[in-house]
Design an enzyme around this catalytic site. Sequence first.
Site, short mmCIF file in Angstrom:
data_model
loop_
_atom_site.label_atom_id
_atom_site.label_comp_id
_atom_site.label_asym_id
_atom_site.label_seq_id
_atom_site.Cartn_x
_atom_site.Cartn_y
_atom_site.Cartn_z
N ASP A 1 63.27 35.49 39.20
CA ASP A 1 62.62 35.66 37.90
C ASP A 1 62.44 34.31 37.22
O ASP A 1 63.22 33.93 36.34
CB ASP A 1 63.48 36.60 37.05
CG ASP A 1 62.92 36.83 35.66
OD1 ASP A 1 61.70 36.66 35.47
OD2 ASP A 1 63.71 37.18 34.75
N LEU A 2 61.40 33.59 37.63
CA LEU A 2 61.13 32.27 37.05
C LEU A 2 59.84 32.24 36.24
O LEU A 2 59.52 31.22 35.63
CB LEU A 2 61.09 31.20 38.15
CG LEU A 2 62.39 31.03 38.94
CD1 LEU A 2 62.24 29.89 39.95
CD2 LEU A 2 63.57 30.75 38.03
N LYS A 3 59.08 33.31 36.26
CA LYS A 3 57.89 33.46 35.40
C LYS A 3 56.96 32.24 35.48
O LYS A 3 56.68 31.58 34.47
CB LYS A 3 58.32 33.70 33.95
CG LYS A 3 59.20 34.92 33.75
CD LYS A 3 59.59 35.07 32.28
CE LYS A 3 60.52 36.25 32.06
NZ LYS A 3 61.89 36.02 32.61
N ARG B 1 73.57 42.23 30.87
CA ARG B 1 74.83 42.18 30.13
C ARG B 1 75.70 43.43 30.24
O ARG B 1 76.93 43.31 30.37
CB ARG B 1 74.55 41.84 28.66
CG ARG B 1 74.45 40.34 28.42
CD ARG B 1 73.84 40.00 27.07
NE ARG B 1 72.38 40.04 27.12
CZ ARG B 1 71.59 39.47 26.21
NH1 ARG B 1 72.11 38.84 25.20
NH2 ARG B 1 70.27 39.53 26.35
N ASP C 1 51.35 27.74 35.36
CA ASP C 1 50.92 26.35 35.47
C ASP C 1 49.50 26.35 36.01
O ASP C 1 48.86 27.42 36.07
CB ASP C 1 51.87 25.57 36.40
CG ASP C 1 51.99 24.10 36.02
OD1 ASP C 1 50.93 23.44 35.91
OD2 ASP C 1 53.13 23.62 35.83
N THR D 1 60.03 40.97 26.24
CA THR D 1 60.67 42.02 25.45
C THR D 1 61.27 41.50 24.15
O THR D 1 61.66 42.28 23.28
CB THR D 1 61.76 42.73 26.26
OG1 THR D 1 62.70 41.76 26.74
CG2 THR D 1 61.16 43.47 27.44
N LYS E 1 68.81 40.11 40.40
CA LYS E 1 67.82 39.21 39.81
C LYS E 1 68.45 37.84 39.56
O LYS E 1 69.51 37.75 38.95
CB LYS E 1 67.29 39.77 38.48
CG LYS E 1 66.24 38.87 37.82
CD LYS E 1 65.67 39.51 36.57
CE LYS E 1 66.56 39.35 35.37
NZ LYS E 1 66.57 37.95 34.85
N PRO F 1 46.56 26.55 38.74
CA PRO F 1 46.56 27.44 39.90
C PRO F 1 47.19 26.86 41.16
O PRO F 1 47.97 27.55 41.84
CB PRO F 1 45.06 27.72 40.11
CG PRO F 1 44.48 27.62 38.74
CD PRO F 1 45.24 26.51 38.07
#
Length: 251
Positions: free
Chosen positions: A63-65, A221, A68, A121, A36, A70
């Site tokens: 994983d940049l989520k 981690r 913005d 999370t 990731k 569409p």
Amino acid sequence: MKAKTKPQLIVALDVGSHDEALTLMTDLRGTVEWLKVGMELFVAEGHEVIKSAKALGFKVFLDLKFKDIPNTVSRAIKAAGKLGVDMVNIHLDGGSEMIAAAAKAASEFPGMTLLGVTVLTSSTPKTLIEVNVRKVAGHPMVPIEQVMDLVRLGCSNGIRGMVCSPQEVNSLRNFGDYADTLILVTPAIRPPWAATPDDQKRATTVQEAVEAGSNFLVVGRPVYAPPTNIKTPFNAACRILAEIDEAWSQN
């Protein structure tokens, strides 16, 4: 309810430079298939990290989520597809138009999986109150309720993969027509031998995530900064894979 196939481990390259990432990738060769790449590393090193990971034979979860308007999200998804990433994600609270636009863009890249992020999370009921997420009549909403609402929104607009806490996987595995087919990616996995940091509020063990039905377990981690008795990222990854195997083999 377990997933139909044995879960896979995704190691998060949550380091700050290409050199650190390359060292970690080299150490992990022969163990995991997936890596990731998150915000810190992508902002610092961009495309070069993706190219290095692909050159070494890894699959990449970017994983940049994205969240913005569409059109912007659609173009970002297409750019990710052209980079050759294998998995990418969006925030589902961007709304139906944004989700549908992202799903349409992702459909141009058949080898790429689009995931919807539900509730981080690190979030708690207090977090939801702070951002004014409330149920009817002003009653506070707990994370699982918001997760299920967002999953419904995602599924109705073309998303078939979700990022969620492992604590919510069991509920999603009982989610009507999509229960068996949803791809569930779960961060906040903490083996018993690794400390759980304060920024992970809804974490579980490897065994709990496998038993609940996760498809992909994201671990950072405990692998890239393993306890001293584990010694190396390679050893840590092997230990987690063994825990997945053991949990999967149990009835």
